[in-house]
Design an enzyme around this catalytic site. Structure first.
Site: not given
Ligand SMILES: *Cc1c(COP(=O)(O)O)cnc(C)c1O
Length: 395
Positions: A62, A115, A187, A212
């Site tokens: 992890r 967003y 962002d 994206k």
């Protein structure tokens, strides 16, 4: 050592070279060009001393593997950050970044063009954790200073907004925020660090939905947070405490996407500009919302701060009934109808910002459609849109 990978002499390579070399050392992997997919939770120590002293570079799946470390190193290098955290989605990068900087009793400023799911987080979980959000007009510029309160801990930017494409004066806002000791979060999914470099403009935490353009093939979700030296320990601590780790396949695919990011973006930009300019000349179109067009209200900011534009922009159509807009979009052959973007494929969706804005009014004067221009031939895309606009007019 170093041939073909990153471990050679440090030079100031240009971005297109950086994306090919970053986070890669073939001779750590028997000469194979790409860092392999390491799967694993348990990492063994050779002896107790090593185990108790956490002496290995990797201690537990992890907390990082050679695959995820390669991607994190590449992102930090490309962004010019002190370090980068990886998360399983763009949204979790956003929520982690905000969680890293805000505490109960704090206030944060968030752009009205954020967003949608970012707003949802601020309005629900973040509010329940005792952090208050004020939304601000994205074109506020230096007047942002008036919105600061004594407990304003952070400001959250997104430029351009990914539906309506207002650009923010990032250096002016960052300067005002720094004066008041607030962290600057951004962002930067639209531009990627190739076309806008947040840390160079005063941003402390630079966030990307790697889903994206980094992924680039509509086949993964991933988020990245690059932080400056001042903020990196907090980001690392928050991501580690929350237990976020992307899957090994997704990290590998993001590394693969990174290698072609510069050439893909170039093509998205060229085709996007060609189509935006073509749409601007059409009688059915009232306005094209594309930061690289001279008609964009904040075009001067784009010219000053950006190195390019991706394939995402919107249009305002002249008033037509919703059924006519549906007739336009429904029968497009090359444009899918779907959320997300940044893949090789073209997309078209209707949208309405009036539904969620609170600090600004959205009244564009006609129906709005957002396009993602993919890697298809631009002339084929234009021909498809031309047939669509005929349907729009006839419906
Ligand atoms: C898609 C997107 C996100 C979220 O990414 P996910 O991987 O879908 O969570 C965040 N910001 C912007 C601007 C996006 O377009």
């Amino acid at each position: 050592m170093g041939k073909g990978g990153e471990n050679g002499e440090k030079r100031n390579y240009r971005p297109a070279t950086q994306v090919v070399r970053a986070g890669r050392d073939p001779f750590e992997h028997e000469g194979f060009v790409n860092t392999p997919i390491y799967r694993g939770s348990t990492v063994l120590s050779p002896d107790v001393d090593h185990f108790l002293g956490k002496k290995g570079r990797f201690v537990y799946g992890r907390r990082g593997t050679p695959t995820t470390a390669a991607l994190a190193d590449a992102i930090a290098g490309l962004e010019g950050g002190a370090g980068a955290a990886l998360t399983p989605s763009g949204l979790s990068a956003i929520t982690t970044a905000i969680t890293a900087v805000a505490r109960s009793g704090d206030h944060i400023l968030v752009t009205d063009t954020a967003y949608g799911p970012t707003r949802h987080f601020c309005d629900t979980l973040l509010a329940a954790m005792g952090v208050e959000t004020t939304y601000y007009d994205p074109v506020v510029g230096a007047a942002i200073a008036d919105l600061f309160r004594p407990n304003t801990r952070a400001i959250y930017l997104e430029s351009p907004g990914s539906l309506s494409f207002e650009l923010q004066d990032v250096p002016a806002i960052a300067a005002a925020s720094k004066q008041r000791g607030a962290a600057v979060l951004m962002d930067n999914t639209w531009a990627t660090p190739l076309y806008f470099r947040p840390h160079e403009h005063g941003v402390d935490l630079s966030i990307q939905a790697g889903t994206k353009y980094l992924g680039g093939h509509a086949d993964l979700n991933l988020g990245t947070i690059s932080a400056t030296g001042e903020w990196w320990p907090k980001v690392k601590e928050a991501a580690g405490t929350l237990g976020l780790c992307p899957g090994p396949e997704d990290a590998f695919l993001a590394l693969r996407g990174l290698r072609t990011l510069a050439v893909r973006l170039e093509r998205h930009m060229q085709s996007g500009l060609a189509i935006a300019n073509w749409l601007a000349g059409r009688p059915e179109v009232k306005q094209v919302l594309h930061p690289a067009l001279a008609t964009h209200p904040q075009h001067a900011i784009w010219k000053r701060d950006f190195h390019g534009a991706c394939g995402l922009f919107s249009v305002v159509l002249k008033p037509r009934p919703q059924a006519a807009v549906a007739a336009f979009i429904d029968e497009l052959e090359l444009f899918g109808i779907g959320a997300s973007w940044g893949g090789y494929e073209s997309l078209a969706i209707p949208f309405d910002c009036a539904k969620f804005r609170t600090a600004t009014r959205w009244n564009p004067g006609g129906p709005t459609v957002r396009f993602h221009i993919g890697l298809e031939d631009a002339d084929d895309l234009i021909a498809d849109l031309e047939r669509g606009l005929k349907r729009l007019a006839a419906a």
